[in-house]
Design an enzyme around this catalytic site. Structure first.
Site, PDB file in Angstrom:
ATOM      1  N   ARG A  62       0.784  -1.246   0.003  1.00 61.16           N
ATOM      2  CA  ARG A  62      -0.040   0.021  -0.007  1.00 61.16           C
ATOM      3  C   ARG A  62       0.853   1.223  -0.060  1.00 61.16           C
ATOM      4  O   ARG A  62       0.435   2.317  -0.437  1.00 61.16           O
ATOM      5  CB  ARG A  62      -1.072   0.005   0.890  1.00 61.16           C
ATOM      6  CG  ARG A  62      -2.092  -0.983   1.219  1.00 61.16           C
ATOM      7  CD  ARG A  62      -2.887  -1.399   2.423  1.00 61.16           C
ATOM      8  NE  ARG A  62      -1.865  -1.757   3.367  1.00 61.16           N
ATOM      9  CZ  ARG A  62      -2.546  -2.215   4.616  1.00 61.16           C
ATOM     10  NH1 ARG A  62      -3.889  -1.802   4.956  1.00 61.16           N
ATOM     11  NH2 ARG A  62      -1.562  -2.758   5.447  1.00 61.16           N
ATOM     12  N   TYR A  83      -2.699  -3.030  -4.668  1.00 61.08           N
ATOM     13  CA  TYR A  83      -2.687  -4.789  -5.004  1.00 61.08           C
ATOM     14  C   TYR A  83      -3.406  -4.759  -6.319  1.00 61.08           C
ATOM     15  O   TYR A  83      -3.135  -5.677  -6.950  1.00 61.08           O
ATOM     16  CB  TYR A  83      -3.570  -5.445  -4.141  1.00 61.08           C
ATOM     17  CG  TYR A  83      -2.696  -5.409  -2.507  1.00 61.08           C
ATOM     18  CD1 TYR A  83      -1.430  -5.243  -2.356  1.00 61.08           C
ATOM     19  CD2 TYR A  83      -3.552  -5.406  -1.248  1.00 61.08           C
ATOM     20  CE1 TYR A  83      -0.721  -5.161  -1.369  1.00 61.08           C
ATOM     21  CE2 TYR A  83      -2.820  -5.523  -0.019  1.00 61.08           C
ATOM     22  CZ  TYR A  83      -1.497  -5.273   0.000  1.00 61.08           C
ATOM     23  OH  TYR A  83      -0.726  -5.216   1.179  1.00 61.08           O
ATOM     24  N   HIS A 104      -6.911 -11.954   3.528  1.00 56.51           N
ATOM     25  CA  HIS A 104      -6.593 -13.151   2.419  1.00 56.51           C
ATOM     26  C   HIS A 104      -7.683 -13.435   1.227  1.00 56.51           C
ATOM     27  O   HIS A 104      -7.529 -13.382   0.284  1.00 56.51           O
ATOM     28  CB  HIS A 104      -6.173 -14.269   3.219  1.00 56.51           C
ATOM     29  CG  HIS A 104      -5.048 -14.284   3.859  1.00 56.51           C
ATOM     30  ND1 HIS A 104      -4.491 -15.412   4.719  1.00 56.51           N
ATOM     31  CD2 HIS A 104      -3.881 -13.406   3.767  1.00 56.51           C
ATOM     32  CE1 HIS A 104      -3.206 -15.006   4.874  1.00 56.51           C
ATOM     33  NE2 HIS A 104      -2.804 -14.238   4.468  1.00 56.51           N
ATOM     34  N   LYS A 122      -1.346 -19.519   4.644  1.00 57.77           N
ATOM     35  CA  LYS A 122      -2.437 -20.043   5.377  1.00 57.77           C
ATOM     36  C   LYS A 122      -2.803 -18.911   6.543  1.00 57.77           C
ATOM     37  O   LYS A 122      -1.876 -18.182   7.011  1.00 57.77           O
ATOM     38  CB  LYS A 122      -2.237 -21.116   6.103  1.00 57.77           C
ATOM     39  CG  LYS A 122      -0.855 -21.478   6.646  1.00 57.77           C
ATOM     40  CD  LYS A 122      -1.016 -20.961   8.242  1.00 57.77           C
ATOM     41  CE  LYS A 122       0.379 -20.751   9.007  1.00 57.77           C
ATOM     42  NZ  LYS A 122       0.225 -19.723  10.052  1.00 57.77           N
ATOM     43  N   ASP A 204      -3.600 -18.970  13.493  1.00 56.89           N
ATOM     44  CA  ASP A 204      -2.179 -18.375  13.210  1.00 56.89           C
ATOM     45  C   ASP A 204      -1.218 -19.853  13.235  1.00 56.89           C
ATOM     46  O   ASP A 204      -0.357 -20.111  12.453  1.00 56.89           O
ATOM     47  CB  ASP A 204      -1.380 -17.919  14.247  1.00 56.89           C
ATOM     48  CG  ASP A 204      -0.312 -17.028  13.718  1.00 56.89           C
ATOM     49  OD1 ASP A 204      -0.449 -16.196  12.939  1.00 56.89           O
ATOM     50  OD2 ASP A 204       0.760 -17.547  14.606  1.00 56.89           O
TER      51      ASP A 204
END
Length: 372
Positions: A62, A83, A104, A122, A204
């Site tokens: 960004r 993006y 995500h 992930k 996480d």
């Protein structure tokens, strides 16, 4: 497929000038990478892209200056300050998404809608609805999609799966796995404690211990899921304890936590022995195969594996991150074969995993803003 071989090997007897031309030609047929989100994990993944001799065509953050600095560091051809510009870049074939958990879904969807193949850190989505939508979108557009569970690509894990598949240890019956570390204090602002960023232990580090069980018992949701855990002050999970059972196959006992250090190891107990994945099991370099020879007696065979080398011009942030190279090679190999997913970690398994994680969050009461 439009991509060439991922392994560039030339006859050493070729004249240098011809070899150089062939290398340029072959490299040009390999997938060109874009990197979205330029934090520590993207740094480490990018180290392996260049270690593989592959091309980073463009990067995006960004902050355009941050993107330019990252591009300069890794020799990327272009830096984008959005993006959207990255996914619209005509010289990018596959995009690595290394942004925070909560975005995500929108980042992957943006890339797929622009016709790009995607490798996403992930968790690929924070709940079943998000993951299912991304899988359906990728399949409808015939694009490659991978939830980047790098563990599956380590040679130690490939060897473990080979041993289990051979039947030399008999039938797998039970899996134990753990992973934990001490996170920053709960009263400090941090993504791990922030519901807005899909914080908590399960999203996480939970995928690492869960994937040990699905690797052994298959990419399906277990018939029995019993969970408990402790919540942080912010309402996200800081401890995760799961007991899972697949009918006719076996059971798993899994623990992950943000409140204490755990060994990070996996034990697979079989009818004729056991297999241990040594710490750090989420990026392992050693396994022990123990064949039962009597009551409480085992014959052990240890298998050790080396880490790839990181290019001298860059460095990694996390332990064993040099091992991302195995994942990079697998992705490029799949793309060059025209595959739409990696057999090492399929989209069906990603979907089963997020369903188990959803069940855990429901049982202990973790709700994210995007779940509503």
């Amino acid at each position: 497929s439009r991509f060439g071989s991922s392994s560039i090997e030339l006859d050493p007897l070729l004249p240098a000038s011809l070899a150089a031309l062939l290398l340029i030609s072959m490299a040009a047929t390999r997938p060109r990478w874009g990197v979205m989100g330029l934090g520590k994990i993207s740094n480490d993944f990018s180290c392996s892209i260049i270690a593989n001799g592959s091309t980073i065509a463009a990067v995006a953050a960004r902050d355009l200056q941050k993107a330019q600095d990252f591009a300069d560091k890794f020799g990327a051809k272009r830096a984008h300050g959005s993006y959207q510009d990255l996914v619209e870049d005509p010289e990018v074939d596959v995009i690595y998404v290394g942004t925070i958990h909560a975005v995500h879904f929108q980042n992957v969807k943006m890339a797929l809608e622009a016709g790009k193949h995607v490798v996403c850190e992930k968790p690929m989505g924070v709940n079943t609805a998000e993951v299912r939508e991304l899988i359906e979108l990728a399949r409808s557009k015939k694009l490659f999609l991978l939830e980047a569970l790098w563990t599956r690509f380590f040679p130690a894990i490939r060897k473990a799966r080979e041993v289990l598949a051979s039947g030399e240890l008999g039938e797998p019956r039970y899996v134990q796995g753990n992973f934990g570390f001490v996170a920053p204090p709960e009263d400090e602002p941090h993504r791990l404690w922030d519901p807005e960023q899909a914080g908590g232990a399960m999203l996480d580090i939970g995928p690492y211990v869960l994937s040990a069980a699905t690797m052994v018992f298959g990419s399906t949701v277990p018939e029995q899921i019993a969970c408990t855990g402790q919540l942080a002050k912010t309402g996200v999970d800081k401890d995760c304890v799961l007991a899972l059972s697949w009918a006719g196959k076996g059971s798993a006992s899994l623990l992950c936590t943000l409140s204490t250090n755990l060994p990070d190891e996996v034990l697979v107990v079989c009818s004729n022995g056991q297999l241990r994945i040594h710490p750090p099991a989420h990026c392992p370099l050693r396994i022990t195969v123990a064949k039962a020879v009597g009551g409480g007696q085992f014959e052990e065979e240890v298998h050790n594996f080396e880490l790839p080398h990181c290019p001298e011009c860059v460095s990694v942030n996390f332990p064993n991150s040099e091992g991302f190279l195995h994942e990079v090679k697998a992705v490029e190999d799949a793309l060059q074969k025209g595959l739409l997913e990696c057999p090492e970690y399929t989209l069906d398994e990603s979907l089963a995993m997020v369903q188990i994680m959803d069940a855990f969050r429901k049982q202990i009461g973790v709700v994210y803003p995007f779940d509503k």
